[in-house]
Write an enzyme that holds these catalytic residues in place. Structure first.
Site, PDB file in Angstrom:
ATOM      1  N   SER A 199       0.836  -1.201   0.000  1.00  0.00           N
ATOM      2  CA  SER A 199       0.000   0.000   0.000  1.00  0.00           C
ATOM      3  C   SER A 199       0.875   1.257   0.000  1.00  0.00           C
ATOM      4  CB  SER A 199      -0.948  -0.043   1.201  1.00  0.00           C
ATOM      5  OG  SER A 199      -1.956   0.924   1.082  1.00  0.00           O
TER       6      SER A 199
ATOM      7  N   ASP B 292     -10.084  -3.490  -5.308  1.00  0.00           N
ATOM      8  CA  ASP B 292      -9.211  -2.534  -4.628  1.00  0.00           C
ATOM      9  C   ASP B 292      -9.156  -1.245  -5.434  1.00  0.00           C
ATOM     10  OD1 ASP B 292      -7.189  -1.177  -3.282  1.00  0.00           O
ATOM     11  OD2 ASP B 292      -5.615  -2.613  -3.760  1.00  0.00           O
TER      12      ASP B 292
ATOM     13  N   HIS C  13      -8.119  -4.893  -0.956  1.00  0.00           N
ATOM     14  CA  HIS C  13      -6.956  -4.193  -0.414  1.00  0.00           C
ATOM     15  C   HIS C  13      -6.629  -4.665   1.005  1.00  0.00           C
ATOM     16  CE1 HIS C  13      -4.023  -0.946  -0.461  1.00  0.00           C
ATOM     17  NE2 HIS C  13      -4.272  -0.816   0.831  1.00  0.00           N
TER      18      HIS C  13
END
Length: 403
Positions: free
Chosen positions: A189, A343, A373
């Site tokens: 991320s 995501d 995610h």
């Protein structure tokens, strides 16, 4: 008695309504995912209330979850774990105890959390980096870079870059028995964003003689220009990272000024003088047909120059690696990119993989069609998911084969 039953019924209905979230049909363990999503949503709502009441900043409230998840550095029979500092930046260091036939591999890892939350000492990250060290018999450096809102861009980048540059010194590699030809930067991320930015910066740094062998980017955030990609449209309300939360993370990386957040949310934050940058994120050219779905590409709607002048970081390649030119991408190391279908950041990773391949970088694009995610972090109780174990296994296997 009737009034009590009515109150119980209404309370149950409200709880059920709050917990229920539509989960994509191909996601395993939907009820467990639903409960995890509800927990994250509840934390977000509490943080919003605390922020509005002036009790604490929204991101500081979210950090309470980080604090609750913290585990002390604990060594075991396989790994020695210590909290220390590299170049005055806090790191958690994992050193294998097992014998090695020669010099060891090394992974420098940057945790996720939108540049605002997270910690190398969180249970999920400690598990990931400990497992990486154990399975690869590798030295792992997990970096605790400073966070927003207390510290803004480029502090987070500077912290991780400083640690990486320090570790890549021949004397430091020698101290830890690391093979200079087998080093990786990795992150998930926001950490994937930092890893990509570090790999790019190293190409330009004449002081660094050691080259990375690989970079591993796990559902990375890579661009700030287009908040209306197909993945943002399709996954606006999907588990863990809805669009508005990602916009909040992005804007908070640069400022608490709500005008930037509002402009990003409406996709009107890029000035016309930066229009040339949209070429690097034009999804109509960079996404495969199956990911475009029913979305139609439209020309950008430009905002005023004022925001870009006040907060130029969102147009900086150190914050948005996808904005780097083709010339800046050439020479990057062997790359692993994990993306998840459900995501908002999916298309960032897909476009980066396409652009890297176009300039001759060898890329493994691992696309998880049934994942969302953050899925790779859910590998321990009480938030343990089969998809988390599966993605972690694929990530570790790739590193083992390529590092």
């Amino acid at each position: 008695m009737g009034a009590k039953l009515l109150c119980l019924f209404l309370a149950s209905a409200l709880i059920a309504y709050y917990i229920y979230t539509p989960i994509p049909e191909d996601v395993e363990e939907p009820w467990k995912v639903m409960l995890i999503t509800a927990s994250f949503r509840a934390m977000g709502h509490l943080a919003e209330v605390a922020d509005r009441l002036g009790m604490m900043h929204y991101m500081d409230a979210l950090m309470l979850l980080t604090a609750a998840e913290y585990v002390a550095p604990t060594s075991d029979e396989n790994i020695t774990v210590t909290d220390t500092e590299f170049s005055n930046v806090a790191v958690r260091l994992y050193l294998p105890r097992r014998a090695s036939d020669g010099l060891r591999r090394a992974v420098i890892y940057f945790h996720g959390g939108g540049w605002c939350v997270g910690d190398a000492g969180m249970k999920s990250y400690d598990h990931l980096t400990r497992w990486t060290s154990n399975m690869l018999n590798a030295v792992v450096v997990s970096v605790n870079y400073r966070l927003a809102p207390k510290y803004r861009f480029p502090v987070q980048f500077e912290d991780v870059y400083s640690v990486t540059k320090f570790f890549l010194q021949s004397s430091v590699l020698s101290q830890y028995g690391v093979d200079p030809d087998r080093i990786c930067v990795a992150g998930d991320s926001a950490g994937g964003n930092l890893a990509a930015a570090v790999a790019q910066q190293l190409l330009k740094d004449s002081e660094v003689k050691t080259k990375l062998k690989v970079q591993a980017l796990v559902y990375p955030a890579l661009q700030t220009l287009d908040m209306n990609l197909p993945s943002y449209q399709e996954n606006e309300y999907k588990p863990i990272l809805p669009k508005l939360l990602m916009v909040k993370f992005w804007s908070e990386y640069f400022t608490s000024d709500s005008s930037l957040r509002e402009a990003m949310a409406s996709n009107r934050h890029v000035p016309v003088e930066s229009s040339h940058l949209f070429h690097f994120v034009n999804w109509s050219n960079l996404l495969p047909e199956e990911l475009k779905k029913d979305c139609v590409y439209t020309s950008p709607t430009y905002g005023s120059s004022e925001l870009a002048q006040k907060y130029p970081g969102f147009l900086d390649t150190r914050a948005a690696p996808l904005l780097a030119s083709d010339a800046q991408l050439r020479g990057l190391p062997l790359t692993y990119i994990l993306t998840c279908e459900h995501d908002v950041l999916r298309d960032d990773g897909v476009m980066y993989a396409e652009r890297l391949r176009a300039v001759g970088v060898s890329v493994t694009h691992d696309h998880a069609k049934d994942a969302f995610h953050g899925a790779m972090m859910f590998v321990s109780s009480p938030a343990e998911l089969a998809v988390g174990h599966r993605l972690l296994k694929r990530y570790i296997e790739w590193l083992n084969d390529n590092l």
